[in-house]
Design a protein around this motif. Structure first.
Motif, PDB file in Angstrom:
ATOM      1  N   MET A  23       0.746  -1.060  -0.036  1.00  0.00           N
ATOM      2  CA  MET A  23      -0.049  -0.070   0.144  1.00  0.00           C
ATOM      3  C   MET A  23       0.800   1.196   0.018  1.00  0.00           C
ATOM      4  SD  MET A  23      -3.232  -1.137   2.548  1.00  0.00           S
ATOM      5  CE  MET A  23      -2.710  -2.097   3.522  1.00  0.00           C
ATOM      6  N   ARG A  24       0.661   2.150  -0.784  1.00  0.00           N
ATOM      7  CA  ARG A  24       1.194   3.516  -1.075  1.00  0.00           C
ATOM      8  C   ARG A  24       2.705   3.272  -1.704  1.00  0.00           C
ATOM      9  NH1 ARG A  24      -0.018   8.127   2.340  1.00  0.00           N
ATOM     10  NH2 ARG A  24      -2.318   8.268   2.048  1.00  0.00           N
ATOM     11  N   ALA A  26       3.690   3.748  -4.414  1.00  0.00           N
ATOM     12  CA  ALA A  26       4.052   4.932  -5.093  1.00  0.00           C
ATOM     13  C   ALA A  26       4.225   5.974  -4.164  1.00  0.00           C
ATOM     14  CB  ALA A  26       3.284   5.159  -6.417  1.00  0.00           C
ATOM     15  N   ARG A  37       6.870  15.726  -8.346  1.00  0.00           N
ATOM     16  CA  ARG A  37       6.333  16.511  -7.685  1.00  0.00           C
ATOM     17  C   ARG A  37       6.929  17.883  -7.680  1.00  0.00           C
ATOM     18  NH1 ARG A  37       2.995  15.735  -3.377  1.00  0.00           N
ATOM     19  NH2 ARG A  37       3.334  18.092  -3.743  1.00  0.00           N
ATOM     20  N   PHE A  42      -0.120  17.914  -5.293  1.00  0.00           N
ATOM     21  CA  PHE A  42      -0.512  16.635  -5.314  1.00  0.00           C
ATOM     22  C   PHE A  42      -1.784  16.419  -6.137  1.00  0.00           C
ATOM     23  CE2 PHE A  42      -3.325  13.425  -3.169  1.00  0.00           C
ATOM     24  CZ  PHE A  42      -2.498  12.225  -3.636  1.00  0.00           C
ATOM     25  N   ILE A  69      -0.903  -0.328  -7.883  1.00  0.00           N
ATOM     26  CA  ILE A  69      -2.377   0.419  -7.789  1.00  0.00           C
ATOM     27  C   ILE A  69      -2.592   1.629  -8.121  1.00  0.00           C
ATOM     28  CG2 ILE A  69      -1.278   1.179  -5.501  1.00  0.00           C
ATOM     29  CD1 ILE A  69      -4.408   0.628  -4.168  1.00  0.00           C
ATOM     30  N   ILE A  70      -3.332   2.096  -8.796  1.00  0.00           N
ATOM     31  CA  ILE A  70      -3.543   3.325  -9.698  1.00  0.00           C
ATOM     32  C   ILE A  70      -3.414   4.386  -8.590  1.00  0.00           C
ATOM     33  CG2 ILE A  70      -5.898   3.389  -9.215  1.00  0.00           C
ATOM     34  CD1 ILE A  70      -4.274   4.422 -12.533  1.00  0.00           C
ATOM     35  N   PRO A  93      -5.060  16.139   4.363  1.00  0.00           N
ATOM     36  CA  PRO A  93      -6.169  16.929   3.744  1.00  0.00           C
ATOM     37  C   PRO A  93      -7.097  17.953   4.339  1.00  0.00           C
ATOM     38  CG  PRO A  93      -6.468  14.812   4.029  1.00  0.00           C
ATOM     39  CD  PRO A  93      -5.330  14.970   4.525  1.00  0.00           C
ATOM     40  N   TYR A 148     -13.797  12.206   7.160  1.00  0.00           N
ATOM     41  CA  TYR A 148     -13.107  13.406   6.407  1.00  0.00           C
ATOM     42  C   TYR A 148     -14.171  14.593   6.337  1.00  0.00           C
ATOM     43  CZ  TYR A 148      -8.649  10.977   6.133  1.00  0.00           C
ATOM     44  OH  TYR A 148      -7.541  10.033   6.423  1.00  0.00           O
ATOM     45  N   HIS A 314      -0.497  -1.079   6.336  1.00  0.00           N
ATOM     46  CA  HIS A 314      -0.858   0.016   6.375  1.00  0.00           C
ATOM     47  C   HIS A 314       0.079   0.610   5.342  1.00  0.00           C
ATOM     48  CE1 HIS A 314      -2.361   4.280   7.613  1.00  0.00           C
ATOM     49  NE2 HIS A 314      -3.184   3.878   6.806  1.00  0.00           N
TER      50      HIS A 314
HETATM   51  O1  CP3 Z   1      -1.068   3.052  -2.596  1.00  0.00           O
HETATM   52  C1  CP3 Z   1      -0.940   3.761  -3.628  1.00  0.00           C
HETATM   53  O2  CP3 Z   1       0.282   3.867  -4.084  1.00  0.00           O
HETATM   54  C2  CP3 Z   1      -1.882   4.479  -4.299  1.00  0.00           C
HETATM   55  C3  CP3 Z   1      -2.304   5.832  -4.100  1.00  0.00           C
HETATM   56  C4  CP3 Z   1      -3.040   6.272  -2.807  1.00  0.00           C
HETATM   57  C5  CP3 Z   1      -2.686   7.623  -2.341  1.00  0.00           C
HETATM   58  N1  CP3 Z   1      -3.824   7.600  -1.159  1.00  0.00           N
HETATM   59  C6  CP3 Z   1      -1.876   8.545  -2.676  1.00  0.00           C
HETATM   60  C7  CP3 Z   1      -1.414   9.686  -1.931  1.00  0.00           C
HETATM   61  C8  CP3 Z   1      -3.836   5.534  -2.009  1.00  0.00           C
HETATM   62  C9  CP3 Z   1      -4.505   4.216  -2.262  1.00  0.00           C
HETATM   63  C10 CP3 Z   1      -4.333   6.380  -0.987  1.00  0.00           C
HETATM   64  C11 CP3 Z   1      -5.514   6.130  -0.111  1.00  0.00           C
HETATM   65  C12 CP3 Z   1      -5.789   6.896   1.105  1.00  0.00           C
HETATM   66  N2  CP3 Z   1      -5.845   8.407   0.821  1.00  0.00           N
HETATM   67  C13 CP3 Z   1      -6.103   6.661   2.537  1.00  0.00           C
HETATM   68  C14 CP3 Z   1      -6.650   5.529   2.939  1.00  0.00           C
HETATM   69  C15 CP3 Z   1      -5.251   4.646   3.169  1.00  0.00           C
HETATM   70  C16 CP3 Z   1      -4.582   5.182   4.275  1.00  0.00           C
HETATM   71  O3  CP3 Z   1      -3.441   5.748   4.426  1.00  0.00           O
HETATM   72  O4  CP3 Z   1      -5.056   5.085   5.254  1.00  0.00           O
HETATM   73  C17 CP3 Z   1      -6.248   7.917   3.422  1.00  0.00           C
HETATM   74  C18 CP3 Z   1      -6.924   7.890   4.475  1.00  0.00           C
HETATM   75  C19 CP3 Z   1      -6.072   9.056   2.043  1.00  0.00           C
HETATM   76  C20 CP3 Z   1      -6.220  10.610   2.508  1.00  0.00           C
HETATM   77  C21 CP3 Z   1      -4.873  11.037   2.272  1.00  0.00           C
HETATM   78  N3  CP3 Z   1      -4.216  11.502   1.139  1.00  0.00           N
HETATM   79  C22 CP3 Z   1      -4.080  11.524   3.183  1.00  0.00           C
HETATM   80  C23 CP3 Z   1      -4.571  11.430   5.086  1.00  0.00           C
HETATM   81  C24 CP3 Z   1      -2.957  12.276   2.916  1.00  0.00           C
HETATM   82  C25 CP3 Z   1      -1.960  12.999   3.494  1.00  0.00           C
HETATM   83  C26 CP3 Z   1      -0.953  11.897   3.910  1.00  0.00           C
HETATM   84  C27 CP3 Z   1       0.564  12.551   3.912  1.00  0.00           C
HETATM   85  O5  CP3 Z   1       1.440  11.424   4.218  1.00  0.00           O
HETATM   86  O6  CP3 Z   1       0.767  13.377   3.753  1.00  0.00           O
HETATM   87  C28 CP3 Z   1      -3.506  12.084   1.537  1.00  0.00           C
HETATM   88  C29 CP3 Z   1      -2.151  12.594   0.466  1.00  0.00           C
HETATM   89  C30 CP3 Z   1      -1.571  11.305  -0.357  1.00  0.00           C
HETATM   90  N4  CP3 Z   1      -2.251  10.432  -1.015  1.00  0.00           N
HETATM   91  C31 CP3 Z   1       0.046  11.239  -0.905  1.00  0.00           C
HETATM   92  C32 CP3 Z   1      -0.153  10.212  -1.984  1.00  0.00           C
HETATM   93  C33 CP3 Z   1       1.125   9.597  -2.301  1.00  0.00           C
HETATM   94  C34 CP3 Z   1       0.903  12.131  -0.316  1.00  0.00           C
HETATM   95  C35 CP3 Z   1       0.911  13.249  -1.191  1.00  0.00           C
HETATM   96  C36 CP3 Z   1       2.354  13.973  -1.560  1.00  0.00           C
HETATM   97  O7  CP3 Z   1       2.635  15.054  -0.892  1.00  0.00           O
HETATM   98  O8  CP3 Z   1       2.826  13.800  -2.337  1.00  0.00           O
END
Ligand code: CP3
Length: 347
Positions: A23-24, A26, A37, A42, A69-70, A93, A148, A314
């Motif tokens: 998960m995550r 990328a 970036r 983002f 994962i997309i 966010p 959220y 996670h």
């Molecule tokens: O897994 C992957 O590679 C696919 C992409 C993906 C992202 N977010 C990219 C992202 C997926 C599957 C998510 C899911 C997501 N997003 C969740 C569920 C999973 C989890 O982590 O619990 C949630 C709660 C979110 C909401 C979200 N988006 C948050 C809380 C944040 C900030 C987190 C942080 O680390 O700053 C994001 C931003 C986000 N989504 C980033 C990425 C790569 C970081 C953005 C950046 O600064 O480049």
């Protein structure tokens, strides 16, 4: 080409080794992601289908993952429905206009994934031509999105969310229904665009009591999954351990586990025929190589040879050393249940 290991594991098949993705996978721990970036927000990245496809491919080029994962975010459909989303520097966010009452909920716009959120769908089509690695789609689960939307961002204890849930249950149910239909359609659109399966992220369901999980989060997830046809479905919750007996009521075929639960125990509660995904502590990637290999093998052995997709419990954190990701991927790929030299693990 033979059927991908990922799909075979999601279908519960017995395999020589589990498929692996993270998960995550990328994101910010990779310099090539940071390069994209540079000067690009983002949300702007998420709106650009070519760049989403490119970022999805980055970890697949560097590591031999069995799935991608997309690249997108669970919060984007909420933005399409009228919530003003931003990601500031150094914090998560934020929604400037959170949902506070029934009239806010009734004012939400309908979500049509093809019309309102074309980038991930287009990116999935691009990826289908660009790689043989199976790509998963995803969405946020209704309850987690409601969290959220109501709080206007992250929260420690989700007080406003639970307050609305208990004080205005009809309004909260209306919100979950709207979100379930939106993310259900979003998942199905991703399947039609080429996603081989879909994962629903219910990150904050673990903050609920068992009673509230069963009353609110699980039926909403089930409503979303009921709109997905012809592709395997995965339901991920954080803090899934206490809820094992009920997670199948989400309607998903596969259960994603966080790292707190022993995966062998989880399988005995869920039933051995239920495929599972997980569940290494993402912070284990900061352990030394020998410990990381030991933990990788321990999870595989505890999960057993049938219906297991190796993953973290996670998402990867941005500070994660890439060598550790490499170690885990290679350790999973080198594992064999059988010592038969002819076993075709797709390695
Ligand atoms: O897994 C992957 O590679 C696919 C992409 C993906 C992202 N977010 C990219 C992202 C997926 C599957 C998510 C899911 C997501 N997003 C969740 C569920 C999973 C989890 O982590 O619990 C949630 C709660 C979110 C909401 C979200 N988006 C948050 C809380 C944040 C900030 C987190 C942080 O680390 O700053 C994001 C931003 C986000 N989504 C980033 C990425 C790569 C970081 C953005 C950046 O600064 O480049």
């Amino acid at each position: 080409m033979s059927r991908p290991l990922l799909l075979r594991a999601l279908a519960g098949e017995t395999l020589p080794r589990p498929p692996v993705w993270m998960m995550r996978q990328a994101g910010r721990y990779m310099p090539e992601y940071m390069a994209i970036r540079q000067g690009l927000g983002f949300l702007e990245l998420c709106a650009d289908a070519d760049l989403c496809a490119e970022v999805t491919l980055q970890p697949l080029r560097r590591f031999r993952f069995d799935a991608g994962i997309i690249f997108s975010d669970i919060l984007l459909p909420l933005a399409s429905m009228g919530l003003d989303l931003s990601f500031g520097k150094g914090h998560g966010p934020v929604f400037a206009n959170p949902l506070r009452d029934r009239s806010d909920i009734d004012a939400l716009r309908d979500f049509d994934p093809v019309r309102d959120l074309p980038a991930p769908l287009r990116a999935l089509q691009i990826l289908k031509a660009a790689t043989e690695v199976p790509i998963l789609g995803f969405a946020g689960a209704p309850f987690t999105l409601a969290c959220y939307a109501i709080e206007g961002g992250g929260s420690k204890d989700w007080i406003r969310t639970k307050q609305l849930m208990w004080r205005e249950p009809a309004a909260f149910q209306a919100l979950l229904d709207r979100l379930a239909d939106a993310v259900g359609d979003h998942m199905q659109a991703q399947v039609e665009a080429g996603a081989v399966g879909v994962q629903l992220f219910d990150t904050w369901a673990g903050t609920l009591s068992a009673e509230d999980l069963r009353r609110w989060a699980l039926p909403a997830a089930q409503r979303a999954f009921s709109r997905v046809k012809g592709a395997p479905t995965i339901y991920y919750t954080r803090d899934s351990g206490p809820f094992l007996p009920w997670l199948r009521d989400s309607g998903a075929q596969v259960i994603g586990l966080d790292w707190r639960v022993d995966i062998g125990h989880a399988r005995s509660v869920l039933g051995p025929e239920v495929p599972v995904q997980g569940n290494m502590d993402p912070i284990a990637l900061f352990a030394d190589e020998a410990e990381l290999r030991r933990r990788t093998e321990a999870i595989i052995r505890a999960a057993g040879p049938a219906g297991h997709v190796f993953n973290l419990g996670h998402g990867i954190t941005p500070e994660t050393p890439m060598e550790a990701v490499e170690t885990v991927v290679e350790a999973v790929r080198a594992f064999r249940w059988s010592t038969e030299p002819t076993s075709a693990a797709g390695a």
